[in-house]
Design a protein around this motif. Structure first.
Motif, PDB file in Angstrom:
ATOM      1  N   PHE A 167       0.833  -1.206   0.000  1.00 57.79           N
ATOM      2  CA  PHE A 167       0.000   0.000   0.000  1.00 57.79           C
ATOM      3  C   PHE A 167       0.871   1.261   0.000  1.00 57.79           C
ATOM      4  CE2 PHE A 167      -2.812  -3.277   1.710  1.00 57.79           C
ATOM      5  CZ  PHE A 167      -3.947  -3.066   0.949  1.00 57.79           C
ATOM      6  N   ASP A 168       1.989   1.213   0.720  1.00 49.47           N
ATOM      7  CA  ASP A 168       2.922   2.344   0.715  1.00 49.47           C
ATOM      8  C   ASP A 168       3.516   2.545  -0.683  1.00 49.47           C
ATOM      9  OD1 ASP A 168       2.497   2.709   3.435  1.00 49.47           O
ATOM     10  OD2 ASP A 168       4.236   1.502   4.017  1.00 49.47           O
ATOM     11  N   ILE A 169       3.812   1.446  -1.356  1.00 50.73           N
ATOM     12  CA  ILE A 169       4.374   1.535  -2.709  1.00 50.73           C
ATOM     13  C   ILE A 169       3.358   2.161  -3.663  1.00 50.73           C
ATOM     14  CG2 ILE A 169       5.125   0.141  -4.680  1.00 50.73           C
ATOM     15  CD1 ILE A 169       6.363  -1.797  -2.595  1.00 50.73           C
ATOM     16  N   PHE A 170       2.107   1.751  -3.567  1.00 55.26           N
ATOM     17  CA  PHE A 170       1.065   2.370  -4.392  1.00 55.26           C
ATOM     18  C   PHE A 170       1.008   3.877  -4.152  1.00 55.26           C
ATOM     19  CE2 PHE A 170      -2.413  -0.701  -6.095  1.00 55.26           C
ATOM     20  CZ  PHE A 170      -1.460  -1.359  -6.841  1.00 55.26           C
ATOM     21  N   ASN A 171       1.040   4.284  -2.894  1.00 51.83           N
ATOM     22  CA  ASN A 171       1.010   5.716  -2.574  1.00 51.83           C
ATOM     23  C   ASN A 171       2.198   6.441  -3.189  1.00 51.83           C
ATOM     24  OD1 ASN A 171      -1.357   5.552  -1.087  1.00 51.83           O
ATOM     25  ND2 ASN A 171      -0.295   5.142   0.832  1.00 51.83           N
ATOM     26  N   GLU A 172       3.372   5.831  -3.121  1.00 52.92           N
ATOM     27  CA  GLU A 172       4.579   6.446  -3.687  1.00 52.92           C
ATOM     28  C   GLU A 172       4.460   6.590  -5.194  1.00 52.92           C
ATOM     29  OE1 GLU A 172       8.361   8.184  -3.116  1.00 52.92           O
ATOM     30  OE2 GLU A 172       6.966   7.419  -1.607  1.00 52.92           O
ATOM     31  N   TRP A 173       3.820   5.636  -5.841  1.00 49.45           N
ATOM     32  CA  TRP A 173       3.656   5.664  -7.297  1.00 49.45           C
ATOM     33  C   TRP A 173       2.499   6.549  -7.749  1.00 49.45           C
ATOM     34  CZ3 TRP A 173       3.952  -0.342  -8.221  1.00 49.45           C
ATOM     35  CH2 TRP A 173       5.291  -0.747  -8.194  1.00 49.45           C
ATOM     36  N   GLY A 174       1.687   7.002  -6.831  1.00 52.34           N
ATOM     37  CA  GLY A 174       0.506   7.773  -7.210  1.00 52.34           C
ATOM     38  C   GLY A 174      -0.619   6.907  -7.745  1.00 52.34           C
ATOM     39  N   VAL A 175      -0.673   5.659  -7.287  1.00 54.13           N
ATOM     40  CA  VAL A 175      -1.720   4.725  -7.700  1.00 54.13           C
ATOM     41  C   VAL A 175      -2.801   4.696  -6.623  1.00 54.13           C
ATOM     42  CG1 VAL A 175      -2.263   2.313  -8.225  1.00 54.13           C
ATOM     43  CG2 VAL A 175      -0.099   3.304  -9.003  1.00 54.13           C
ATOM     44  N   LYS A 176      -4.046   4.892  -7.010  1.00 54.83           N
ATOM     45  CA  LYS A 176      -5.159   4.850  -6.071  1.00 54.83           C
ATOM     46  C   LYS A 176      -5.621   3.413  -5.892  1.00 54.83           C
ATOM     47  CE  LYS A 176      -9.861   6.516  -5.204  1.00 54.83           C
ATOM     48  NZ  LYS A 176     -11.006   7.310  -5.721  1.00 54.83           N
ATOM     49  N   TYR A 177      -5.505   2.897  -4.661  1.00 52.56           N
ATOM     50  CA  TYR A 177      -5.925   1.524  -4.380  1.00 52.56           C
ATOM     51  C   TYR A 177      -7.437   1.393  -4.514  1.00 52.56           C
ATOM     52  CZ  TYR A 177      -7.300  -2.560  -1.709  1.00 52.56           C
ATOM     53  OH  TYR A 177      -7.875  -3.733  -1.314  1.00 52.56           O
ATOM     54  N   VAL A 178      -7.889   0.262  -5.107  1.00 53.69           N
ATOM     55  CA  VAL A 178      -9.325   0.020  -5.285  1.00 53.69           C
ATOM     56  C   VAL A 178      -9.762  -1.296  -4.632  1.00 53.69           C
ATOM     57  CG1 VAL A 178     -11.210  -0.202  -6.954  1.00 53.69           C
ATOM     58  CG2 VAL A 178      -9.284   1.339  -7.444  1.00 53.69           C
ATOM     59  N   PHE A 179      -9.112  -2.421  -4.989  1.00 54.70           N
ATOM     60  CA  PHE A 179      -9.488  -3.700  -4.378  1.00 54.70           C
ATOM     61  C   PHE A 179      -8.310  -4.670  -4.454  1.00 54.70           C
ATOM     62  CE2 PHE A 179     -11.004  -4.078  -8.817  1.00 54.70           C
ATOM     63  CZ  PHE A 179     -10.396  -5.256  -9.219  1.00 54.70           C
ATOM     64  N   THR A 180      -8.478  -5.807  -3.766  1.00 54.64           N
ATOM     65  CA  THR A 180      -7.453  -6.853  -3.743  1.00 54.64           C
ATOM     66  C   THR A 180      -8.009  -8.135  -4.341  1.00 54.64           C
ATOM     67  OG1 THR A 180      -6.405  -5.951  -1.759  1.00 54.64           O
ATOM     68  CG2 THR A 180      -5.938  -8.251  -2.276  1.00 54.64           C
ATOM     69  N   MET A 181      -7.271  -8.707  -5.284  1.00 57.06           N
ATOM     70  CA  MET A 181      -7.592 -10.032  -5.805  1.00 57.06           C
ATOM     71  C   MET A 181      -6.810 -11.074  -5.010  1.00 57.06           C
ATOM     72  SD  MET A 181      -7.547  -9.244  -9.931  1.00 57.06           S
ATOM     73  CE  MET A 181      -8.341 -10.790 -10.407  1.00 57.06           C
ATOM     74  N   VAL A 182      -7.361 -12.264  -4.893  1.00 53.56           N
ATOM     75  CA  VAL A 182      -6.728 -13.347  -4.134  1.00 53.56           C
ATOM     76  C   VAL A 182      -6.626 -14.584  -5.012  1.00 53.56           C
ATOM     77  CG1 VAL A 182      -6.842 -14.813  -2.079  1.00 53.56           C
ATOM     78  CG2 VAL A 182      -7.683 -12.455  -1.973  1.00 53.56           C
TER      79      VAL A 182
END
Length: 201
Positions: free
Chosen positions: A101-116
């Motif tokens: 999640f920290d990496i997404f924030n650093e990249w400017g990616v907005k988290y939406v959902f998680t696949m399993v």
């Protein structure tokens, strides 16, 4: 006379494997990796997380994974080749789920959902549950749209194959629900309808 012949043999084989691994890593470090020049509508990443294999008596010659790894800070510095509107799918593990999640924030990616990915078995840390699943964080840059929402599960089952190889079932889903130019970053094999990039590509 200080160790058994069997134990000595195992140590020799482990040393030989480690030397072979270091030689391979040195060759990969010397390899020229061309920069990514295109922008992509769909990005799949399987970062080479820093992990260690678990020594087991049945596999005594393990010396670590057979590919170079990256630190979390190095992954954060990776420049995503994204279009203005881009789907981003990033594979991660139990250990690195919080950092993802920290990496997404650093990249400017907005988290939406998680696949399993539910798989047939997995390793079991001492005193803990069996890790028989992996995760794919989905996030977006801009406002990309999915083109097909039928049979688009957040959880899917597929058998394991070789180490680090992700299931064809996942790629079947992504090809169907997304459109545009796709790239698979850090992958080690050819995937239909995806460009690939990495030091083993």
């Amino acid at each position: 006379g200080e160790v058994s012949i069997n134990q000595a043999y195992k140590e020799v084989k482990r040393s030989e494997l480690k030397q072979e691994q270091e030689k391979k890593f040195e060759e990969l470090r010397k390899k020229e990796i061309l920069p990514i020049t295109d922008n992509y509508d769909v990005i799949v990443l399987d970062p080479p997380w820093q992990m260690q294999k678990i020594d087991r008596e049945v596999s005594p010659n393990q010396v670590g994974f057979d590919y170079p790894t990256m630190t979390i800070d190095e992954i954060k510095k990776f420049d995503l080749p994204s279009a203005d509107d881009c789907h981003v799918f990033m594979w991660t593990t139990h250990k690195y789920l919080p950092a993802s999640f920290d990496i997404f924030n650093e990249w400017g990616v907005k988290y939406v959902f998680t696949m399993v990915w539910h798989k047939n078995g997995g390793f079991q840390p001492f005193g803990l549950a069996q890790y028989n699943c992996e995760f794919v964080l989905y996030g977006k840059i801009g406002n990309p749209k999915f083109c097909d929402l039928k049979d688009f599960p957040a959880c899917f089952s597929s058998d394991r194959t070789i180490h680090s190889a992700k299931p064809d079932r996942f790629y079947d889903i992504i090809r169907r629900v997304t459109a545009g130019k796709r790239i698979d970053i850090f992958n080690r094999r050819d995937i239909e309808a995806f460009d690939k990039w990495g030091n083993e590509a």
